[in-house]
Each structure stands twice: as structure tokens, then as C-alpha cells.
Write a protein that holds these residues in place. Sequence first.
Motif, PDB file in Angstrom:
ATOM      1  N   UNK A   1       0.874  -1.225   0.051  1.00  0.00           N
ATOM      2  CA  UNK A   1      -0.063  -0.067  -0.016  1.00  0.00           C
ATOM      3  C   UNK A   1       0.856   1.085   0.024  1.00  0.00           C
ATOM      4  N   UNK A   2       2.077   1.202   0.729  1.00  0.00           N
ATOM      5  CA  UNK A   2       2.678   2.299   0.906  1.00  0.00           C
ATOM      6  C   UNK A   2       3.482   2.535  -0.614  1.00  0.00           C
ATOM      7  N   UNK A   3       3.954   1.725  -1.269  1.00  0.00           N
ATOM      8  CA  UNK A   3       4.641   1.680  -2.596  1.00  0.00           C
ATOM      9  C   UNK A   3       3.462   2.064  -3.408  1.00  0.00           C
ATOM     10  N   UNK A   4       2.312   1.693  -3.569  1.00  0.00           N
ATOM     11  CA  UNK A   4       1.388   2.191  -4.592  1.00  0.00           C
ATOM     12  C   UNK A   4       1.145   3.602  -4.184  1.00  0.00           C
ATOM     13  N   UNK A   5       0.652   4.114  -2.822  1.00  0.00           N
ATOM     14  CA  UNK A   5       0.850   5.469  -2.871  1.00  0.00           C
ATOM     15  C   UNK A   5       1.712   6.306  -3.065  1.00  0.00           C
ATOM     16  N   UNK A   6       2.977   5.715  -3.044  1.00  0.00           N
ATOM     17  CA  UNK A   6       4.210   6.634  -3.417  1.00  0.00           C
ATOM     18  C   UNK A   6       4.168   6.492  -4.744  1.00  0.00           C
ATOM     19  N   UNK A   7       3.973   5.680  -5.883  1.00  0.00           N
ATOM     20  CA  UNK A   7       3.760   5.763  -7.132  1.00  0.00           C
ATOM     21  C   UNK A   7       2.831   6.770  -7.611  1.00  0.00           C
ATOM     22  N   UNK A   8       1.767   6.563  -7.041  1.00  0.00           N
ATOM     23  CA  UNK A   8       0.623   7.563  -7.469  1.00  0.00           C
ATOM     24  C   UNK A   8       0.625   9.120  -6.944  1.00  0.00           C
ATOM     25  N   UNK A   9       1.269   9.130  -6.016  1.00  0.00           N
ATOM     26  CA  UNK A   9       1.218  10.495  -5.405  1.00  0.00           C
ATOM     27  C   UNK A   9       2.306  11.342  -6.319  1.00  0.00           C
ATOM     28  N   UNK A  10       1.860  12.702  -6.991  1.00  0.00           N
ATOM     29  CA  UNK A  10       2.328  13.486  -7.575  1.00  0.00           C
ATOM     30  C   UNK A  10       3.465  14.097  -6.709  1.00  0.00           C
ATOM     31  N   UNK A  11       4.613  14.607  -7.459  1.00  0.00           N
ATOM     32  CA  UNK A  11       5.712  15.131  -6.630  1.00  0.00           C
ATOM     33  C   UNK A  11       5.457  16.500  -6.148  1.00  0.00           C
ATOM     34  N   UNK A  12       5.893  16.835  -4.971  1.00  0.00           N
ATOM     35  CA  UNK A  12       5.673  18.288  -4.599  1.00  0.00           C
ATOM     36  C   UNK A  12       6.323  19.275  -5.367  1.00  0.00           C
ATOM     37  N   UNK A  13       5.581  20.135  -5.968  1.00  0.00           N
ATOM     38  CA  UNK A  13       6.279  21.063  -6.504  1.00  0.00           C
ATOM     39  C   UNK A  13       6.092  22.765  -5.883  1.00  0.00           C
TER      40      UNK A  13
END
Length: 103
Positions: A89-101
Motif C-alpha cells: 500500500x505504501x509503495x502504491x501510494x508513493x507511485x500515485x502521489x504527484x511530486x511536490x512542486x
Amino acid sequence: MAEDSGEIVREMSESVAATNLKSLADAPAFYQNLAYSNAVQTQQAMSAIMVNQIQAMHQISNAAVGKIVESIIETSPSEGGVDVATLQQLLKGANLTPPVTGQ
């Protein structure tokens, strides 16, 4: 030295002059040997420090490996499944979360 000086005085003067010359001539070799001695002592001290640090690192490494092995052995299958699911779940969330700009 005057020629009217006694033989003993001339011999003493020559002896002192010879000793002074020998001291001046031996000084560079003395200081070079002293420098070599200091360099060897410093190298031995550094080697001893490195050996102690390597031994400390091995102890820390062995302790860490022991904890990892203990954790693997003592983890029940149900706990392992929960850990894997949480990690997924953490990996999936990390892949779907857009980077902070900065916008």
C-alpha cells in the motif's frame, strides 16, 4: 692558538673543536632519525585506531544481522502478510502521489 700554549691546552682545544664538528655533522642524521621514529609511531597509532574502528563496525554489523535474522525467525505468517500488505500500500501510494512542486 698561540705557540707558547702548553701541549695539554692545545690538545684540549683540538678535542673540543673535533667534538663540536662531530656534533654539527651528526645533527642532521639525528633529526632525520627522530623524524622517522615519529612517523613510524604515528603510523602505528593510526593503524591501531583503524583496527579498533573495523572491529567496532564488525560488532555493529553482526548485531544488526542478528536482529534481522531474529526478526525474520520470530515473525509469524500472519504478521508477515500484514507487513507485506502494508508495504504494498505504501509503495502504491508513493507511485500515485504527484511530486511536490513549488507552485
